[in-house]
Design a protein around this motif. Structure first.
Motif, short mmCIF file in Angstrom:
data_model
loop_
_atom_site.label_atom_id
_atom_site.label_comp_id
_atom_site.label_asym_id
_atom_site.label_seq_id
_atom_site.Cartn_x
_atom_site.Cartn_y
_atom_site.Cartn_z
N ILE A 95 17.50 30.19 58.13
CA ILE A 95 18.50 31.01 57.44
C ILE A 95 19.41 30.11 56.62
O ILE A 95 20.04 29.21 57.17
N VAL A 96 19.46 30.35 55.32
CA VAL A 96 20.37 29.60 54.45
C VAL A 96 21.64 30.42 54.30
O VAL A 96 21.60 31.57 53.86
N LEU A 118 23.30 25.26 55.78
CA LEU A 118 24.49 25.65 55.01
C LEU A 118 24.39 25.06 53.61
O LEU A 118 24.21 23.84 53.44
N TYR A 119 24.50 25.96 52.62
CA TYR A 119 24.36 25.48 51.23
C TYR A 119 25.10 26.41 50.28
O TYR A 119 24.99 27.63 50.37
N GLY A 120 25.85 25.82 49.34
CA GLY A 120 26.54 26.61 48.32
C GLY A 120 27.80 27.27 48.84
O GLY A 120 28.02 27.37 50.04
N ASN A 121 28.59 27.73 47.90
CA ASN A 121 29.85 28.40 48.25
C ASN A 121 29.73 29.91 48.32
O ASN A 121 30.55 30.58 48.93
N VAL A 122 28.70 30.47 47.65
CA VAL A 122 28.51 31.93 47.61
C VAL A 122 27.06 32.27 47.89
O VAL A 122 26.18 31.40 47.87
N TYR A 123 26.81 33.57 48.10
CA TYR A 123 25.46 34.02 48.45
C TYR A 123 24.43 33.63 47.41
O TYR A 123 23.33 33.16 47.75
N ASP A 124 24.73 33.83 46.13
CA ASP A 124 23.75 33.54 45.08
C ASP A 124 23.26 32.10 45.13
O ASP A 124 22.06 31.84 44.93
N GLU A 125 24.16 31.16 45.40
CA GLU A 125 23.76 29.76 45.49
C GLU A 125 22.87 29.53 46.71
O GLU A 125 21.88 28.79 46.65
N LEU A 131 15.12 30.22 48.15
CA LEU A 131 13.89 30.44 47.37
C LEU A 131 13.22 29.11 47.04
O LEU A 131 11.99 29.01 47.04
N LYS A 132 14.03 28.09 46.77
CA LYS A 132 13.51 26.75 46.48
C LYS A 132 12.80 26.19 47.72
O LYS A 132 11.69 25.65 47.62
N LEU A 133 13.43 26.34 48.89
CA LEU A 133 12.82 25.86 50.13
C LEU A 133 11.53 26.63 50.44
O LEU A 133 10.55 26.05 50.91
N LYS A 135 9.46 27.94 48.36
CA LYS A 135 8.39 27.46 47.48
C LYS A 135 7.90 26.09 47.90
O LYS A 135 6.69 25.83 47.96
N GLU A 136 8.83 25.20 48.23
CA GLU A 136 8.47 23.83 48.60
C GLU A 136 7.72 23.76 49.92
O GLU A 136 6.76 22.99 50.08
N LYS A 137 8.13 24.59 50.89
CA LYS A 137 7.55 24.53 52.22
C LYS A 137 6.53 25.63 52.51
O LYS A 137 5.97 25.69 53.61
N GLY A 138 6.33 26.52 51.54
CA GLY A 138 5.36 27.60 51.74
C GLY A 138 5.81 28.64 52.73
O GLY A 138 4.99 29.27 53.41
N LEU A 139 7.13 28.86 52.82
CA LEU A 139 7.68 29.83 53.76
C LEU A 139 7.68 31.24 53.16
O LEU A 139 7.65 31.42 51.95
N THR A 140 7.72 32.24 54.02
CA THR A 140 7.77 33.63 53.58
C THR A 140 9.22 34.07 53.48
O THR A 140 9.95 34.05 54.47
N PHE A 141 9.64 34.47 52.28
CA PHE A 141 11.03 34.85 52.05
C PHE A 141 11.25 36.33 52.37
O PHE A 141 10.48 37.19 51.94
N VAL A 142 12.28 36.61 53.14
CA VAL A 142 12.63 37.99 53.49
C VAL A 142 13.93 38.34 52.76
O VAL A 142 15.01 37.88 53.16
N HIS A 143 13.82 39.12 51.70
CA HIS A 143 15.00 39.44 50.90
C HIS A 143 15.92 40.39 51.65
O HIS A 143 15.46 41.32 52.31
N PRO A 144 17.23 40.19 51.57
CA PRO A 144 18.16 41.04 52.31
C PRO A 144 18.27 42.48 51.83
O PRO A 144 18.67 43.35 52.59
#
Length: 211
Positions: A95-96, A118-125, A131-133, A135-144
């Protein structure tokens, strides 16, 4: 596509991960408005919010291969806990969360077995980094929220409202990302085309746009 069959399927599946939240009659709001007003206490879910519905249903529909890749999402709190709680049944999730996320939400998310970044100051960041992680690690993204399956899971709230209160004629639903509103309003209209669904947001927010 949001269909009645999918909502019915989701309603049965989410029972495995949710608490029963019976409608509560509000004497105060009923007297203030001249109507019979009921509240649905989704804050009583184990994770503190309705978002576990969409997260659990979404994860349940993923293939075993998609789950084995590992799951990742971005959230400042409620979706994070929903995914962490739902995912632990299948596989731990990453979870980012923005660095500004309250510590209590970070710790609650970790308590369900998720790895928190923990990354960025807001949700968009945080979302862009997730999404970058992915793509790099081949993980499945679950959009909120921007996901029909997630919206279907959230919409199971409407199914429960109708089963308990078949004569309901107006439903007020909060709007944030839009997943809950999309699911609830779609199912409500499928069950009763004449029902009125009203979206509610904080003053000054930009979730809803006038058309």
């Amino acid at each position: 596509m949001l269909t009645l069959d999918k909502f019915e399927e989701a309603s049965e599946i989410v029972k495995k991960a949710t608490q029963e939240t019976k409608l509560i009659y509000s004497k105060y709001f009923s007297e203030q408005t001249g109507n019979k007003v009921y509240l649905k206490p989704e804050n009583m879910q184990t994770t503190g919010a309705y978002k576990v519905r969409g997260a659990y249903y979404k994860i349940s529909t993923l293939s075993e291969e998609e789950r084995k890749k590992g799951l990742i999402t971005a959230s400042a709190g409620n979706h994070a806990q929903g995914v962490a709680y739902a995912a632990k049944i299948y596989v731990p999730a990453t979870i980012v969360m923005p660095t500004t996320t309250p510590l209590i939400k970070v710790n609650r998310t970790k308590s369900y077995g998720a790895e928190v970044v923990l990354y960025g100051n807001v949700y968009d960041e945080a979302c862009q980094y997730a999404l970058k992680l992915a793509k790099e690690k081949g993980l499945t993204f679950v959009h909120p929220f921007n996901d029909e399956t997630v919206a279907t899971g959230q919409g199971t709230i409407a199914m429960e409202i109708f089963k308990e209160l078949p004569t309901v004629d107006i439903i007020l639903v909060p709007i944030g990302g839009g997943g809950l509103a999309a699911g609830v309003s779609t199912l409500a209209k499928l069950l009763n085309p004449n029902i009125k669904v009203i979206g509610v947001e904080p003053a000054g927010a930009s979730c809803m746009k006038a058309s």
